[in-house]
Write a protein that holds these residues in place. Structure first.
Motif, PDB file in Angstrom:
ATOM      1  N   ARG A  31      -5.184   0.603   4.054  1.00  7.04           N
ATOM      2  CA  ARG A  31      -3.995   1.204   4.269  1.00  7.04           C
ATOM      3  C   ARG A  31      -2.741   0.489   3.675  1.00  7.04           C
ATOM      4  NH1 ARG A  31      -6.336   3.123   9.343  1.00  7.04           N
ATOM      5  NH2 ARG A  31      -5.139   1.315  10.342  1.00  7.04           N
ATOM      6  N   LEU A  32      -2.823  -0.825   3.997  1.00  2.70           N
ATOM      7  CA  LEU A  32      -1.896  -1.662   3.458  1.00  2.70           C
ATOM      8  C   LEU A  32      -1.765  -1.486   2.138  1.00  2.70           C
ATOM      9  CD1 LEU A  32       0.277  -3.805   4.537  1.00  2.70           C
ATOM     10  CD2 LEU A  32      -1.478  -5.545   4.198  1.00  2.70           C
ATOM     11  N   LEU A  33      -2.652  -1.777   1.394  1.00  2.00           N
ATOM     12  CA  LEU A  33      -2.717  -1.997  -0.007  1.00  2.00           C
ATOM     13  C   LEU A  33      -2.908  -0.585  -0.893  1.00  2.00           C
ATOM     14  CD1 LEU A  33      -4.957  -5.197  -0.368  1.00  2.00           C
ATOM     15  CD2 LEU A  33      -2.631  -4.828  -0.691  1.00  2.00           C
ATOM     16  N   GLU A  34      -2.751   0.428  -0.008  1.00  2.00           N
ATOM     17  CA  GLU A  34      -2.927   1.859  -0.561  1.00  2.00           C
ATOM     18  C   GLU A  34      -4.023   2.115  -1.402  1.00  2.00           C
ATOM     19  OE1 GLU A  34       0.916   2.264  -2.266  1.00  2.00           O
ATOM     20  OE2 GLU A  34       1.959   2.356  -0.315  1.00  2.00           O
TER      21      GLU A  34
ATOM     22  N   ALA B 253       2.464  -0.664  -8.456  1.00  2.00           N
ATOM     23  CA  ALA B 253       1.461  -1.120  -7.814  1.00  2.00           C
ATOM     24  C   ALA B 253       1.989  -2.603  -7.833  1.00  2.00           C
ATOM     25  CB  ALA B 253       0.260  -1.107  -8.536  1.00  2.00           C
ATOM     26  N   THR B 254       2.826  -3.384  -8.963  1.00  2.00           N
ATOM     27  CA  THR B 254       3.327  -4.496  -9.041  1.00  2.00           C
ATOM     28  C   THR B 254       4.426  -4.678  -7.881  1.00  2.00           C
ATOM     29  OG1 THR B 254       2.896  -4.749 -11.540  1.00  2.00           O
ATOM     30  CG2 THR B 254       4.630  -6.011 -10.562  1.00  2.00           C
TER      31      THR B 254
ATOM     32  N   GLU C 240       6.304  -6.808  -2.405  1.00  2.00           N
ATOM     33  CA  GLU C 240       6.807  -6.587  -1.046  1.00  2.00           C
ATOM     34  C   GLU C 240       5.862  -7.207  -0.091  1.00  2.00           C
ATOM     35  OE1 GLU C 240       7.125  -2.383  -1.100  1.00  2.00           O
ATOM     36  OE2 GLU C 240       8.989  -2.269  -2.203  1.00  2.00           O
ATOM     37  N   LEU C 241       4.612  -7.177  -0.525  1.00  2.00           N
ATOM     38  CA  LEU C 241       3.391  -7.466   0.449  1.00  2.00           C
ATOM     39  C   LEU C 241       3.602  -9.430   0.199  1.00  2.00           C
ATOM     40  CD1 LEU C 241       0.914  -7.491   2.183  1.00  2.00           C
ATOM     41  CD2 LEU C 241      -0.510  -7.429   0.023  1.00  2.00           C
ATOM     42  N   ILE C 242       3.656  -9.830  -0.975  1.00  2.00           N
ATOM     43  CA  ILE C 242       3.685 -11.177  -1.109  1.00  2.00           C
ATOM     44  C   ILE C 242       4.861 -11.619  -0.175  1.00  2.00           C
ATOM     45  CG2 ILE C 242       4.282 -13.037  -2.451  1.00  2.00           C
ATOM     46  CD1 ILE C 242       2.557 -11.669  -4.576  1.00  2.00           C
TER      47      ILE C 242
ATOM     48  N   LEU D 184       4.176 -11.798   3.617  1.00  2.00           N
ATOM     49  CA  LEU D 184       3.249 -12.876   3.918  1.00  2.00           C
ATOM     50  C   LEU D 184       4.166 -13.872   3.982  1.00  2.00           C
ATOM     51  CD1 LEU D 184       0.606 -12.113   1.422  1.00  2.00           C
ATOM     52  CD2 LEU D 184       0.253 -11.719   3.868  1.00  2.00           C
ATOM     53  N   LYS D 185       5.208 -14.074   3.240  1.00  2.00           N
ATOM     54  CA  LYS D 185       5.979 -15.364   3.588  1.00  2.00           C
ATOM     55  C   LYS D 185       6.840 -15.125   4.498  1.00  2.00           C
ATOM     56  CE  LYS D 185      10.524 -17.014   1.502  1.00  2.00           C
ATOM     57  NZ  LYS D 185      11.396 -16.507   0.406  1.00  2.00           N
ATOM     58  N   SER D 186       7.402 -13.904   4.879  1.00  2.00           N
ATOM     59  CA  SER D 186       8.165 -13.939   6.109  1.00  2.00           C
ATOM     60  C   SER D 186       7.645 -14.129   7.245  1.00  2.00           C
ATOM     61  CB  SER D 186       8.759 -12.457   6.024  1.00  2.00           C
ATOM     62  OG  SER D 186       9.891 -12.261   4.973  1.00  2.00           O
TER      63      SER D 186
END
Length: 242
Positions: free
Chosen positions: A118-121, A167-168, A173-175, A178-180
């Protein structure tokens, strides 16, 4: 945290890496850049525990990638260049299989797999065999596989390769998420726009050596170039003595 301390690696007479050192701390996105043949991929393969350095050391959260390689592997999620999926398994099966290899408990396995899908659609193709997937689909599945065990350290080698614009954007946003969340992200890309948008610090490698290792602003200041691409080229010239 990922730490590389003076690693060397040769292949016959070719000295691919010559004394590379850098740190990638938690809560930051560290860029690892370099022209083709610079030693970047060899450095990443040492961190994946695929190659052993001839000299020097590298560690993942303090676990030496040679002496404690199993512990180091447990603490990283790696997206290497080239997805390497099993073509006769579905996307879901590829992800679940990797989760099992990472010792995810059976009780958690389905939830972990569903959540990352779901997270990566990737719901639309999650139950299709990966043979015949587009490059973007393969990249998404490989990224899901790298993240399913919830690693503290994430190594991404050209993760946006083959992805479309939407997608990019989702990947960026995902990266940043992860940092946050305090993860260590080591990010390699040839797309300077991505690097400028994402990275806090950058280590540029040329001819197997570190040309420059600093924040983006620090690199601009040290090279005398405002444009990051120009700063990258200048850093390469500096290590080559040009």
């Amino acid at each position: 945290m990922i730490r590389v301390d003076g690693i060397h690696k040769s292949f016959g007479k070719v000295r691919a890496v010559r004394g590379v050192s850098f740190d990638a701390p938690d809560g930051k996105i560290t860029g690892l850049l370099g022209p083709n043949g610079a030693g970047k991929s060899t450095t990443l393969r040492v961190l994946y525990t695929v190659l052993k350095p001839d000299q020097g050391s590298a560690s993942i959260d303090g676990a030496d990638v040679v002496k404690d390689n199993l512990i180091a592997r447990q603490r990283i999620g790696a997206l290497p260049h080239g997805a390497g999926l099993y073509p006769h398994l579905s996307a879901r099966e590829n992800i679940a299989y990797y989760a099992k290899l990472c010792s995810i408990d059976k009780a958690e396995l389905d939830d972990r797999t569903d959540n990352i899908i779901r997270l990566l659609e990737i719901e639309d193709f999650a139950d299709r065999r990966t043979k015949g997937f587009s490059q973007g689909q393969r990249t998404k599945v490989a990224l899901a596989r790298a993240l399913v065990h919830d690693p503290q350290n994430i190594i991404l080698d050209e993760p946006s390769n083959g992805l479309d614009v939407m997608a990019t954007r989702s990947l960026r946003e995902l990266i940043l998420k992860l940092k946050s969340s305090g993860r260590c992200v080591l990010f390699s890309s040839h797309v300077m726009q991505e690097v400028a948008a994402l990275c806090d610090d950058i280590c540029i490698i040329a001819n197997g050596q570190v040309a420059i290792d600093d924040s983006i602003d620090g690199i601009r200041e040290r090279t005398g170039r405002d444009d990051l691409e120009d700063a990258f080229v200048q850093a390469i010239h500096m290590v080559n003595g040009e």
